[in-house]
Design a protein around this motif. Structure first.
Motif, PDB file in Angstrom:
ATOM      1  N   ASP A  75       0.886  -9.530   6.064  1.00  0.00           N
ATOM      2  CA  ASP A  75       0.305 -10.211   7.236  1.00  0.00           C
ATOM      3  C   ASP A  75      -0.040  -9.192   8.325  1.00  0.00           C
ATOM      4  O   ASP A  75      -1.118  -9.249   8.930  1.00  0.00           O
ATOM      5  N   TYR A  76       0.893  -8.275   8.584  1.00  0.00           N
ATOM      6  CA  TYR A  76       0.669  -7.242   9.595  1.00  0.00           C
ATOM      7  C   TYR A  76      -0.540  -6.378   9.236  1.00  0.00           C
ATOM      8  O   TYR A  76      -1.408  -6.116  10.083  1.00  0.00           O
ATOM      9  N   PHE A 122       5.060  -0.579  10.063  1.00  0.00           N
ATOM     10  CA  PHE A 122       5.823  -1.568   9.300  1.00  0.00           C
ATOM     11  C   PHE A 122       7.039  -0.877   8.676  1.00  0.00           C
ATOM     12  O   PHE A 122       7.047   0.335   8.467  1.00  0.00           O
ATOM     13  N   ASP A 164      11.430  -8.324  -0.034  1.00  0.00           N
ATOM     14  CA  ASP A 164      11.757  -9.336   0.984  1.00  0.00           C
ATOM     15  C   ASP A 164      10.863  -9.251   2.216  1.00  0.00           C
ATOM     16  O   ASP A 164      10.622 -10.259   2.881  1.00  0.00           O
ATOM     17  N   THR A 165      10.394  -8.052   2.550  1.00  0.00           N
ATOM     18  CA  THR A 165       9.560  -7.895   3.750  1.00  0.00           C
ATOM     19  C   THR A 165       8.069  -7.797   3.424  1.00  0.00           C
ATOM     20  O   THR A 165       7.251  -7.660   4.332  1.00  0.00           O
ATOM     21  N   TRP A 166       7.722  -7.868   2.133  1.00  0.00           N
ATOM     22  CA  TRP A 166       6.318  -7.744   1.751  1.00  0.00           C
ATOM     23  C   TRP A 166       5.413  -8.788   2.403  1.00  0.00           C
ATOM     24  O   TRP A 166       4.341  -8.430   2.911  1.00  0.00           O
ATOM     25  N   PRO A 167       5.776 -10.074   2.428  1.00  0.00           N
ATOM     26  CA  PRO A 167       4.861 -11.044   3.047  1.00  0.00           C
ATOM     27  C   PRO A 167       4.544 -10.718   4.515  1.00  0.00           C
ATOM     28  O   PRO A 167       3.374 -10.792   4.923  1.00  0.00           O
ATOM     29  N   GLN A 168       5.558 -10.318   5.289  1.00  0.00           N
ATOM     30  CA  GLN A 168       5.320  -9.971   6.691  1.00  0.00           C
ATOM     31  C   GLN A 168       4.496  -8.688   6.805  1.00  0.00           C
ATOM     32  O   GLN A 168       3.645  -8.559   7.678  1.00  0.00           O
ATOM     33  N   THR A 169       4.762  -7.730   5.911  1.00  0.00           N
ATOM     34  CA  THR A 169       4.017  -6.475   5.919  1.00  0.00           C
ATOM     35  C   THR A 169       2.545  -6.739   5.615  1.00  0.00           C
ATOM     36  O   THR A 169       1.655  -6.206   6.288  1.00  0.00           O
TER      37      THR A 169
END
Length: 176
Positions: A78-79, A18, A71-76
């Motif tokens: 989820d990953y 990530f 900003d990228t925490w939600p995708q991180t």
């Protein structure tokens, strides 16, 4: 600065997968790295389990902390959940870790669930070796995982005689 941190102690140290703003060696107290999880997916199958590292209760663990942008925490997240929670053998916790710089941060850590059927507990090194040899899962061969983790620990100056012994045995078997 982001308030989101992830603590890696196994393959997350050498293959986080990530985006992150910063990576820094870190110390977690209250948990230790152990080859204590039967792998039914990534490094083995239910029919032929492998072993992967878990963060077990007690002691301390040196690993790598990753700072993740808000900003990228939600995708991180989820990953990480897709990667680490395939069979729900780990529980998510927020724990204090001390970065090599001396800063203290709260980090997401994945602690092994003792009640889960994949929890192997503290196995003798010879038994760990027997399980790891020949186990393969969707992320590859189990020996490769142990050898890579041992190499990364050595690069970071983290001494773990048990993991080093396992890696040496596995490398010796690959040569013969």
């Amino acid at each position: 600065m982001s308030d989101f941190w992830v603590f890696g102690y196994g393959s997350l140290m050498w293959n986080p997968g990530f985006d992150h703003l910063r990576a820094e060696p870190a110390l977690l107290r209250g948990g230790h790295r152990a080859l204590c999880v039967y792998s039914w997916v990534h490094r083995g199958t239910e029919q032929r389990p492998g072993l992967v590292f878990g963060l077990d209760n007690g002691g301390a663990c040196r690993g790598m902390a990753y700072q993740v942008h808000t900003d990228t925490w939600p995708q991180t997240l989820d990953y990480l959940r897709a990667r680490e929670q395939t069979t729900m053998v780990y529980k998510e916790h927020w724990r204090n870790v001390v970065l090599e710089s001396g800063d203290r941060v709260r980090a997401l850590v994945y602690m092994v669930d003792h009640r889960h059927p994949q929890y192997a507990g503290a196995l003798p090194l010879e038994k760990q070796l027997d399980i790891v040899i020949g186990a393969v899962g969707k992320s590859g061969a189990n020996p490769e995982y142990v050898i890579n983790t041992a190499a990364h620990l050595e690069e970071m100056g983290i001494a773990d005689r048990g993991i080093a012994w396992l890696a040496d045995q596995l490398k010796g078997l690959a040569i013969s």
